[in-house]
Design a protein around this motif. Structure first.
Motif, PDB file in Angstrom:
ATOM      1  N   ALA A 125       0.829  -1.208   0.000  1.00 25.33           N
ATOM      2  CA  ALA A 125       0.000   0.000   0.000  1.00 25.33           C
ATOM      3  C   ALA A 125       0.864   1.259   0.000  1.00 25.33           C
ATOM      4  O   ALA A 125       0.538   2.250  -0.665  1.00 25.33           O
ATOM      5  CB  ALA A 125      -0.930  -0.008   1.213  1.00 25.33           C
ATOM      6  N   LYS A 126       1.976   1.228   0.726  1.00 23.07           N
ATOM      7  CA  LYS A 126       2.865   2.395   0.751  1.00 23.07           C
ATOM      8  C   LYS A 126       3.481   2.649  -0.619  1.00 23.07           C
ATOM      9  O   LYS A 126       3.748   3.797  -0.984  1.00 23.07           O
ATOM     10  CB  LYS A 126       3.968   2.186   1.795  1.00 23.07           C
ATOM     11  CG  LYS A 126       3.467   2.243   3.229  1.00 23.07           C
ATOM     12  CD  LYS A 126       4.604   2.067   4.216  1.00 23.07           C
ATOM     13  CE  LYS A 126       4.096   2.155   5.651  1.00 23.07           C
ATOM     14  NZ  LYS A 126       5.191   1.979   6.633  1.00 23.07           N
ATOM     15  N   TYR A 182      -1.662  10.157  -0.096  1.00 23.27           N
ATOM     16  CA  TYR A 182      -2.463   9.654   1.006  1.00 23.27           C
ATOM     17  C   TYR A 182      -1.577   9.643   2.250  1.00 23.27           C
ATOM     18  O   TYR A 182      -0.677   8.818   2.353  1.00 23.27           O
ATOM     19  CB  TYR A 182      -2.941   8.227   0.721  1.00 23.27           C
ATOM     20  CG  TYR A 182      -3.908   8.104  -0.427  1.00 23.27           C
ATOM     21  CD1 TYR A 182      -3.456   8.172  -1.743  1.00 23.27           C
ATOM     22  CD2 TYR A 182      -5.262   7.899  -0.207  1.00 23.27           C
ATOM     23  CE1 TYR A 182      -4.331   8.045  -2.801  1.00 23.27           C
ATOM     24  CE2 TYR A 182      -6.145   7.766  -1.266  1.00 23.27           C
ATOM     25  CZ  TYR A 182      -5.672   7.842  -2.552  1.00 23.27           C
ATOM     26  OH  TYR A 182      -6.538   7.716  -3.591  1.00 23.27           O
ATOM     27  N   PRO A 183      -1.809  10.571   3.217  1.00 22.35           N
ATOM     28  CA  PRO A 183      -1.001  10.555   4.441  1.00 22.35           C
ATOM     29  C   PRO A 183      -0.998   9.176   5.091  1.00 22.35           C
ATOM     30  O   PRO A 183       0.010   8.715   5.598  1.00 22.35           O
ATOM     31  CB  PRO A 183      -1.696  11.595   5.324  1.00 22.35           C
ATOM     32  CG  PRO A 183      -2.385  12.499   4.360  1.00 22.35           C
ATOM     33  CD  PRO A 183      -2.821  11.621   3.223  1.00 22.35           C
ATOM     34  N   THR A 184      -2.153   8.525   5.071  1.00 18.83           N
ATOM     35  CA  THR A 184      -2.256   7.144   5.537  1.00 18.83           C
ATOM     36  C   THR A 184      -2.881   6.330   4.411  1.00 18.83           C
ATOM     37  O   THR A 184      -4.056   6.513   4.093  1.00 18.83           O
ATOM     38  CB  THR A 184      -3.138   7.037   6.795  1.00 18.83           C
ATOM     39  OG1 THR A 184      -2.593   7.865   7.820  1.00 18.83           O
ATOM     40  CG2 THR A 184      -3.192   5.601   7.282  1.00 18.83           C
ATOM     41  N   PRO A 185      -2.112   5.458   3.779  1.00 20.96           N
ATOM     42  CA  PRO A 185      -2.669   4.697   2.651  1.00 20.96           C
ATOM     43  C   PRO A 185      -3.777   3.763   3.110  1.00 20.96           C
ATOM     44  O   PRO A 185      -3.824   3.368   4.282  1.00 20.96           O
ATOM     45  CB  PRO A 185      -1.457   3.911   2.131  1.00 20.96           C
ATOM     46  CG  PRO A 185      -0.525   3.827   3.287  1.00 20.96           C
ATOM     47  CD  PRO A 185      -0.716   5.099   4.056  1.00 20.96           C
TER      48      PRO A 185
END
Length: 237
Positions: A125-126, A182-185
């Motif tokens: 995801a990252k 996205y700060p948090t994926p």
């Protein structure tokens, strides 16, 4: 399982890698299976001592769990005796899961796969949503979207490398949105027997990030130097 876990936790460097995180999660899953087996043995032993189970019945009750542990042991030996990447570990588990017909052993392999795949999907995801840390290896269940994974991460890396000051001049909302990323994926998950929803998410990320890169490269409001630098990062990245 404990030996594998101890080897991994003794090396902080290894735990920062895809292989280390997947193998560490696999070791945790193995310890979970062993703990459940010990609990079952203790329960059966208590029943035998109280006369609820005959010795022959006890042996029969222990036969299937023993076969399950024996099957799981082969996976541990494969991981410890060969230098496997995180993707290859997952491929090994997936293959055993698909080939297994015994319900108990199949559940054991499913548990191991679900535990081991979690850190892999976190790292994936990252890459797909932020452009950080490309995967070293792509497991079988992601083979159909291998190119989408590589392209999505490359697009995100390009966007991430573009200066914020230049992004503010871009009028296209899509480009600005995916530049900040996205700060948090999103949290990714997969059903090994039906990976289509995960494939769709990856393809959507590739399409959106690709459009954002195109918007940056063609926007009239971005200075030429910034556009050329972004193009160079995309081509050489």
């Amino acid at each position: 399982a404990r030996n594998l876990h101890c080897i991994l936790v003794s090396s902080n460097e290894l735990l920062r890698t895809e292989k280390g995180r997947v193998a560490n999660a696999l070791a945790a899953g193995l310890l979970e299976i062993v703990a459940e087996h010990k609990h079952s043995v203790a329960r059966l032993d208590d029943q035998a001592r109280n006369g609820v189970l005959l010795l022959s019945q006890l042996e029969q009750q222990l036969l299937k769990p023993a076969r399950t542990l024996d099957a799981v042991k082969t996976v541990v030996e494969t991981v410890m005796n060969q230098y496997l990447s995180g993707g290859t570990i997952l491929h090994t588990l997936e293959s055993r899961l698909r080939e297994e017909s015994d319900p108990l052993r199949r559940n054991a392999f499913l548990l191991l796969f679900n535990r081991a795949v979690t850190p892999y999907l976190t790292m994936l995801a990252k890459w797909v949503y932020l452009g950080y840390m490309p995967p070293c290896d792509i497991p079988e269940f992601l083979e159909d979207v291998k190119e989408d994974i590589l392209s999505a991460g490359k697009h995100r890396d390009v966007l991430r490398g573009y200066e914020d000051s230049l992004v503010r001049t871009v009028s296209t909302n899509l480009a600005a949105e995916h530049m900040t990323g996205y700060p948090t994926p999103p949290v990714l998950s997969v059903d090994v027997f039906n990976p289509t929803p995960l494939h769709d998410m990856i393809r959507q990320s590739r399409a959106a990030s690709g459009q954002a890169v195109l918007s940056l490269l063609t926007s009239e409001q971005v200075d030429l130097y910034g556009v050329l630098r972004t193009a160079r990062r995309f081509i050489l990245g």
